[in-house]
Motif scaffolding. Structure first.
Motif, PDB file in Angstrom:
ATOM      1  N   THR A  92      10.189  -3.957   5.698  1.00  0.00           N
ATOM      2  CA  THR A  92       9.193  -4.993   5.893  1.00  0.00           C
ATOM      3  C   THR A  92       7.953  -4.715   5.049  1.00  0.00           C
ATOM      4  O   THR A  92       7.538  -3.568   4.912  1.00  0.00           O
ATOM      5  CB  THR A  92       8.781  -5.038   7.386  1.00  0.00           C
ATOM      6  OG1 THR A  92       9.951  -5.148   8.183  1.00  0.00           O
ATOM      7  CG2 THR A  92       7.867  -6.221   7.671  1.00  0.00           C
ATOM      8  N   PHE A 147       4.231  -5.596   5.496  1.00  0.00           N
ATOM      9  CA  PHE A 147       3.428  -6.097   6.606  1.00  0.00           C
ATOM     10  C   PHE A 147       2.211  -6.853   6.101  1.00  0.00           C
ATOM     11  O   PHE A 147       1.674  -6.578   5.038  1.00  0.00           O
ATOM     12  CB  PHE A 147       2.958  -4.935   7.481  1.00  0.00           C
ATOM     13  CG  PHE A 147       4.085  -4.229   8.172  1.00  0.00           C
ATOM     14  CD1 PHE A 147       4.485  -4.632   9.435  1.00  0.00           C
ATOM     15  CD2 PHE A 147       4.742  -3.183   7.564  1.00  0.00           C
ATOM     16  CE1 PHE A 147       5.521  -3.989  10.076  1.00  0.00           C
ATOM     17  CE2 PHE A 147       5.787  -2.530   8.198  1.00  0.00           C
ATOM     18  CZ  PHE A 147       6.180  -2.943   9.458  1.00  0.00           C
ATOM     19  N   SER A 180      -0.729  -6.643   7.243  1.00  0.00           N
ATOM     20  CA  SER A 180      -1.870  -5.718   7.145  1.00  0.00           C
ATOM     21  C   SER A 180      -1.567  -4.563   6.202  1.00  0.00           C
ATOM     22  O   SER A 180      -2.334  -3.625   6.121  1.00  0.00           O
ATOM     23  CB  SER A 180      -2.170  -5.175   8.528  1.00  0.00           C
ATOM     24  OG  SER A 180      -1.032  -4.481   9.017  1.00  0.00           O
ATOM     25  N   ALA A 233      -0.229  -1.931   6.445  1.00  0.00           N
ATOM     26  CA  ALA A 233       0.129  -0.772   7.267  1.00  0.00           C
ATOM     27  C   ALA A 233       0.521   0.433   6.422  1.00  0.00           C
ATOM     28  O   ALA A 233       1.499   1.114   6.687  1.00  0.00           O
ATOM     29  CB  ALA A 233       1.255  -1.139   8.243  1.00  0.00           C
ATOM     30  N   LEU A 234      -0.289   0.720   5.410  1.00  0.00           N
ATOM     31  CA  LEU A 234      -0.049   1.924   4.602  1.00  0.00           C
ATOM     32  C   LEU A 234      -0.546   3.136   5.377  1.00  0.00           C
ATOM     33  O   LEU A 234      -1.483   3.040   6.161  1.00  0.00           O
ATOM     34  CB  LEU A 234      -0.787   1.818   3.263  1.00  0.00           C
ATOM     35  CG  LEU A 234      -0.310   0.704   2.334  1.00  0.00           C
ATOM     36  CD1 LEU A 234      -1.195   0.645   1.099  1.00  0.00           C
ATOM     37  CD2 LEU A 234       1.141   0.919   1.934  1.00  0.00           C
ATOM     38  N   PHE A 235       0.100   4.283   5.128  1.00  0.00           N
ATOM     39  CA  PHE A 235      -0.327   5.509   5.803  1.00  0.00           C
ATOM     40  C   PHE A 235      -1.532   6.061   5.046  1.00  0.00           C
ATOM     41  O   PHE A 235      -1.385   6.573   3.939  1.00  0.00           O
ATOM     42  CB  PHE A 235       0.799   6.533   5.828  1.00  0.00           C
ATOM     43  CG  PHE A 235       2.061   5.996   6.434  1.00  0.00           C
ATOM     44  CD1 PHE A 235       2.071   5.506   7.732  1.00  0.00           C
ATOM     45  CD2 PHE A 235       3.245   5.971   5.719  1.00  0.00           C
ATOM     46  CE1 PHE A 235       3.226   4.992   8.295  1.00  0.00           C
ATOM     47  CE2 PHE A 235       4.406   5.472   6.274  1.00  0.00           C
ATOM     48  CZ  PHE A 235       4.398   4.977   7.559  1.00  0.00           C
ATOM     49  N   ASN A 236      -2.703   5.976   5.647  1.00  0.00           N
ATOM     50  CA  ASN A 236      -3.899   6.375   4.902  1.00  0.00           C
ATOM     51  C   ASN A 236      -4.094   7.885   4.851  1.00  0.00           C
ATOM     52  O   ASN A 236      -5.014   8.364   4.215  1.00  0.00           O
ATOM     53  CB  ASN A 236      -5.151   5.672   5.453  1.00  0.00           C
ATOM     54  CG  ASN A 236      -5.302   5.871   6.935  1.00  0.00           C
ATOM     55  OD1 ASN A 236      -4.602   6.676   7.544  1.00  0.00           O
ATOM     56  ND2 ASN A 236      -6.213   5.150   7.537  1.00  0.00           N
ATOM     57  N   HIS A 237      -3.221   8.648   5.520  1.00  0.00           N
ATOM     58  CA  HIS A 237      -3.327  10.105   5.402  1.00  0.00           C
ATOM     59  C   HIS A 237      -2.397  10.635   4.305  1.00  0.00           C
ATOM     60  O   HIS A 237      -2.260  11.840   4.139  1.00  0.00           O
ATOM     61  CB  HIS A 237      -3.027  10.782   6.740  1.00  0.00           C
ATOM     62  CG  HIS A 237      -1.647  10.510   7.277  1.00  0.00           C
ATOM     63  ND1 HIS A 237      -1.313   9.338   7.921  1.00  0.00           N
ATOM     64  CD2 HIS A 237      -0.526  11.248   7.258  1.00  0.00           C
ATOM     65  CE1 HIS A 237      -0.044   9.379   8.281  1.00  0.00           C
ATOM     66  NE2 HIS A 237       0.456  10.522   7.888  1.00  0.00           N
ATOM     67  N   PHE A 243       8.148   8.002   1.555  1.00  0.00           N
ATOM     68  CA  PHE A 243       8.360   8.214   2.994  1.00  0.00           C
ATOM     69  C   PHE A 243       9.786   7.891   3.456  1.00  0.00           C
ATOM     70  O   PHE A 243      10.464   8.717   4.058  1.00  0.00           O
ATOM     71  CB  PHE A 243       7.350   7.357   3.770  1.00  0.00           C
ATOM     72  CG  PHE A 243       7.281   7.649   5.239  1.00  0.00           C
ATOM     73  CD1 PHE A 243       6.417   8.600   5.738  1.00  0.00           C
ATOM     74  CD2 PHE A 243       8.087   6.951   6.154  1.00  0.00           C
ATOM     75  CE1 PHE A 243       6.346   8.870   7.097  1.00  0.00           C
ATOM     76  CE2 PHE A 243       8.021   7.216   7.511  1.00  0.00           C
ATOM     77  CZ  PHE A 243       7.151   8.179   7.975  1.00  0.00           C
ATOM     78  N   TYR A 274      -5.340   7.712  -2.685  1.00  0.00           N
ATOM     79  CA  TYR A 274      -5.114   7.376  -1.279  1.00  0.00           C
ATOM     80  C   TYR A 274      -5.296   5.872  -1.089  1.00  0.00           C
ATOM     81  O   TYR A 274      -6.078   5.254  -1.820  1.00  0.00           O
ATOM     82  CB  TYR A 274      -6.101   8.138  -0.382  1.00  0.00           C
ATOM     83  CG  TYR A 274      -5.720   9.585  -0.208  1.00  0.00           C
ATOM     84  CD1 TYR A 274      -4.886   9.969   0.849  1.00  0.00           C
ATOM     85  CD2 TYR A 274      -6.151  10.558  -1.085  1.00  0.00           C
ATOM     86  CE1 TYR A 274      -4.517  11.287   1.011  1.00  0.00           C
ATOM     87  CE2 TYR A 274      -5.780  11.885  -0.926  1.00  0.00           C
ATOM     88  CZ  TYR A 274      -4.959  12.245   0.126  1.00  0.00           C
ATOM     89  OH  TYR A 274      -4.581  13.533   0.295  1.00  0.00           O
ATOM     90  N   THR A 334      -7.002   4.088   0.836  1.00  0.00           N
ATOM     91  CA  THR A 334      -8.368   3.602   1.034  1.00  0.00           C
ATOM     92  C   THR A 334      -9.122   3.481  -0.284  1.00  0.00           C
ATOM     93  O   THR A 334     -10.177   2.868  -0.339  1.00  0.00           O
ATOM     94  CB  THR A 334      -9.154   4.546   1.961  1.00  0.00           C
ATOM     95  OG1 THR A 334      -8.927   5.889   1.537  1.00  0.00           O
ATOM     96  CG2 THR A 334      -8.714   4.386   3.399  1.00  0.00           C
ATOM     97  N   GLN A 335      -8.588   4.092  -1.347  1.00  0.00           N
ATOM     98  CA  GLN A 335      -9.258   4.013  -2.644  1.00  0.00           C
ATOM     99  C   GLN A 335      -8.758   2.833  -3.473  1.00  0.00           C
ATOM    100  O   GLN A 335      -9.119   2.713  -4.634  1.00  0.00           O
ATOM    101  CB  GLN A 335      -9.022   5.313  -3.430  1.00  0.00           C
ATOM    102  CG  GLN A 335      -9.602   6.536  -2.746  1.00  0.00           C
ATOM    103  CD  GLN A 335      -9.137   7.818  -3.384  1.00  0.00           C
ATOM    104  OE1 GLN A 335      -7.944   8.017  -3.560  1.00  0.00           O
ATOM    105  NE2 GLN A 335     -10.061   8.692  -3.711  1.00  0.00           N
ATOM    106  N   ARG A 388       6.837   0.527  -1.370  1.00  0.00           N
ATOM    107  CA  ARG A 388       7.290   1.353  -0.251  1.00  0.00           C
ATOM    108  C   ARG A 388       8.522   0.733   0.423  1.00  0.00           C
ATOM    109  O   ARG A 388       9.391   1.443   0.914  1.00  0.00           O
ATOM    110  CB  ARG A 388       6.149   1.513   0.765  1.00  0.00           C
ATOM    111  CG  ARG A 388       6.479   2.459   1.884  1.00  0.00           C
ATOM    112  CD  ARG A 388       5.325   2.653   2.823  1.00  0.00           C
ATOM    113  NE  ARG A 388       5.046   1.454   3.604  1.00  0.00           N
ATOM    114  CZ  ARG A 388       4.199   1.415   4.618  1.00  0.00           C
ATOM    115  NH1 ARG A 388       3.518   2.491   4.958  1.00  0.00           N
ATOM    116  NH2 ARG A 388       3.997   0.295   5.285  1.00  0.00           N
ATOM    117  N   ALA A 389       8.574  -0.589   0.431  1.00  0.00           N
ATOM    118  CA  ALA A 389       9.728  -1.255   1.028  1.00  0.00           C
ATOM    119  C   ALA A 389      10.915  -1.285   0.066  1.00  0.00           C
ATOM    120  O   ALA A 389      12.030  -0.929   0.427  1.00  0.00           O
ATOM    121  CB  ALA A 389       9.340  -2.663   1.472  1.00  0.00           C
TER     122      ALA A 389
END
Lengths: 308, 374
Positions: free
Chosen positions: B95, B97, B99, B101-105, B114, B146, B148-149, B162-163
């Motif tokens: 999927t 998404f 939003s 829904a990326l892993f920000n860590h 992943f 990352y 957030t950048q 990622r999908a």
């Protein structure tokens, strides 16, 4: 853009006036922060910075006793800490504090997880209050309650003997100290972890599942890293408070489990009455805790932009 | 004609198993029905869109396919396998998404890797595929950043990579472009379309943007209140809507409510205001006389003229009430002598630029309008 260009928001007409008005304007700019930070700043200065400096001074007076005049300075007190007896005390203190932190994390994380993610929403606040209820009673009282449970003729041993099992020596053991401290500090851990888990973006768990992660894998790869700041903050708080606690080790640990905080207590209010040595121990404790906090602040959050 | 062109465009073979199939699927949340008895069959390699206003159940439908929701009734099949009881993490779908829904860590690279890491993909293979996926979305230079950048559009590309790096049987896209600004959205639409053609994977897109659905899809399902109102190719949905809702939701239309007056060769609908509208028998959905109906006429199908046009099925007198100049087009509102108001869209040519208050004639042929269930 230069700093002054950002902060200087006066109208043009005012800027051309004399330097007197400029000075007045600069002073007015200082009033706001001093009103906001003044009381707390004064408080910290008088009750933290000044006492710490006093203790630092006393720690440099070899074997200073109460009522004694200061005659000479030296590092003797600090060298005394390096004696094997006292190094063992330091090691024991760190072991107790780390053990308590680990136990609080292991016991507290599932509780916080359940409260934040599984418990029915309308009951959450009430349940949270129930979990932190022990904080509202005196820690001395709570520790005495543990004595009635653990002592030779205590509740646990009564149950054991009524079942025909041999009585256990539970008091004055490392186990008793760890149980007592974990009980005392668990609410802090649960509160901080709850705050962290409550903010967890559940869509990230969906994304993990979407990419093939079982709930178990998603927990370790997403939930734990996402709540790492909370885990670190909770761990640090429990570690620092249990390192400084002397009530539980004194009451449940007995004479064999001397910790740094008990040792300090003894130097000031107990039998030893060696203010110089006590101060040196305090400075070591304060430095150790400060370093731990500094390390957490520096490396606790490796993501450059930060997430919480 | 346009319709036939689009039906050859659909890469479906009728006998092939559907990639995704919903059979009488319903979903009820705490007594609220979100999806009511939906039947869907999505063909392998198809770009399928679920279109509808917010709250119509389109996202719930997608979540039933991805496995985040379990149907209250009915079956969900992916590539012929009933996955009704299969948890999301065991379904061969991925999927994108709304939003992101990326892993920000994690870095962009780790985000994309992943899924492959969880599958236990070997190192070399993993590196090759992650690199390939990042190249596909033109994000290979951002691998060590990352989330957030990154800007919204860049995050969107990472979410896509990622999908798609997992090579799923079906890609599910939940309003993936909703958060982007118009220009970026247009650009990403083109990239999505290119990606779909290059990968040959079935795409299921949820959107409330009718233009997006029309321009990208092989087929569209229009949803309303948990039902599917109509499934068809973009041109079918636009040219031959089955219901007044579909006609109104996809593009603009004029709806004139009335009654079926005459059947047979010359079908006619009479409106309450007294208009007699001829409707082509192929465009008539309603077999019964005196049945209530709405006649839908698209604004661009209506012809404006200063004289009555002889030999046209429908021609009515009126006057221009408003005129809006849109550059490529002129948009008019014409009030008929019966009081009905019609919106008319004319291409911008001198003879099509009537003045306001001018008396005009509107006309359209019988096959350009459609009688729908009221």
């Amino acid at each position: 853009m230069s700093r002054s260009a950002v902060t200087d928001s006066r109208p043009q007409s005012q800027q051309v006036k004399g330097s007197g008005s400029l000075l007045r304007w600069r002073l007015t700019r200082l009033i706001g922060p001093s009103v906001l930070l003044g009381p707390a700043g004064l408080w910290l200065l008088l009750l933290l910075v000044v006492p710490v400096l006093l203790i630092l001074r006393i720690s440099l007076v070899p074997g200073l006793r109460p009522e004694q005049a200061i005659t000479n300075y030296g590092l003797d007190n600090y060298l005394q800490i390096l004696q094997p007896t006292y190094l063992r005390v330091l090691l024991r203190s760190v072991t107790f504090a780390s053990g308590t932190t680990a136990l609080c994390l292991v016991v507290g994380f599932p509780v916080a997880y359940w409260l934040a993610l599984i418990a029915p929403k309308r009951w959450r606040n009430l349940l949270l209050v129930v979990f932190i209820l022990p904080l509202w009673t005196s820690s001395l009282l709570r520790t005495y309650a543990w004595i009635t449970l653990l002592r030779t003729s205590g509740v646990i041993n009564l149950v054991l003997s009524s079942l025909g099992l041999p009585e256990q020596n539970l008091m004055n053991t490392t186990g008793a100290v760890l149980v007592g401290m974990t009980y005392s500090f668990l609410p802090y851990m649960v509160l901080i972890l709850y705050a962290s888990l409550e903010k967890l973006d559940l869509r990230l768990l969906e994304a993990a599942a979407d990419l093939g992660a079982s709930p178990n894998v998603a927990f370790w790869k997403v939930t734990v890293p996402q709540t790492l700041p909370g885990i670190a903050a909770g761990g640090l708080l429990v570690f620092v408070t249990s390192l400084g606690d002397f009530v539980v080790p004194t009451l449940l640990g007995g004479p064999s489990s001397m910790t740094i905080s008990r040792l300090i207590y003894n130097q000031f209010l107990g039998v030893s009455r060696n203010w110089g040595f006590g101060s040196a121990l305090s400075i070591v404790l304060i430095s150790a805790v400060s370093i731990a906090i500094a390390l957490l602040l520096k490396y606790g959050d490796r993501n450059p932009d930060g997430f919480s | 004609m346009f319709q036939t062109a689009s039906s050859t465009h659909a890469p479906a073979q009728e006998q092939a198993i559907s990639d995704v199939e919903l059979r009488q699927v319903s979903k009820i949340f705490d007594g609220e029905v979100a999806v009511r008895g939906v039947d869907l069959s999505i063909r392998p390699g198809e770009f399928f869109s679920i279109l509808g206003p917010s709250g119509c159940g389109k996202t719930t439908t997608l979540r039933l396919i991805s496995g985040f929701e379990v149907p209250s009734a009915g079956d969900v099949l992916i590539q012929g396998q009933n996955v009704k009881r299969t948890p999301a993490y065991r379904r061969p779908v991925n999927t994108v998404f709304q939003s992101y829904a990326l892993f920000n860590h994690m870095t962009v690279w780790d985000n994309v890797a992943f899924g492959l890491k969880i599958q236990g993909c070997n190192r070399q293979h993993l590196q090759k595929r992650v690199k390939e996926a990042l190249q596909r979305v033109k994000m290979e230079t951002f691998a060590q950043r990352y989330p957030t950048q990154l800007s919204g559009g860049q995050q969107q590309r990472v979410a896509l990579a990622r999908a798609l790096v997992n090579r799923p049987a079906v890609m599910l896209l939940d309003e993936p472009l909703g958060a982007l600004d118009l220009k970026l959205r247009k650009q990403m639409q083109i990239e999505l379309s290119t990606l779909h053609r290059a990968l040959g994977i079935t795409f299921v897109l949820v959107t409330h943007d009718q233009e997006e659905a029309l321009s990208l899809s092989n087929r569209i399902a229009v949803m309303r209140d948990g039902y599917i109102e109509q499934i068809g190719s973009p041109s079918e949905i636009y040219e031959r809507p089955n219901t007044a809702f579909v006609a109104n939701f996809i593009g603009d239309t004029n709806l004139l409510s009335g009654q079926v007056e005459a059947l047979g060769e010359s079908m006619r609908v009479k409106t309450a205001s007294g208009l007699q509208i001829s409707v082509d028998s192929n465009q008539m959905q309603l077999p019964n006389r005196y049945q209530a109906t709405s006649v839908s006429v698209r604004p661009e199908k209506i012809h404006l003229s200063s004289q009555r046009r002889p030999g046209v099925d429908n021609c009515f007198e009126g006057r221009v009430k408003h005129m809006m100049y849109l550059g490529t087009h002129v948009h008019c509102v014409v009030e008929l002598t019966t009081g009905d108001c019609l919106t008319v869209l004319q291409s911008n040519q001198p003879q099509h630029r009537p003045d306001a208050q001018m008396p005009v004639y509107v006309s359209w042929s019988a096959e350009d309008c459609r009688a729908l269930a009221a």
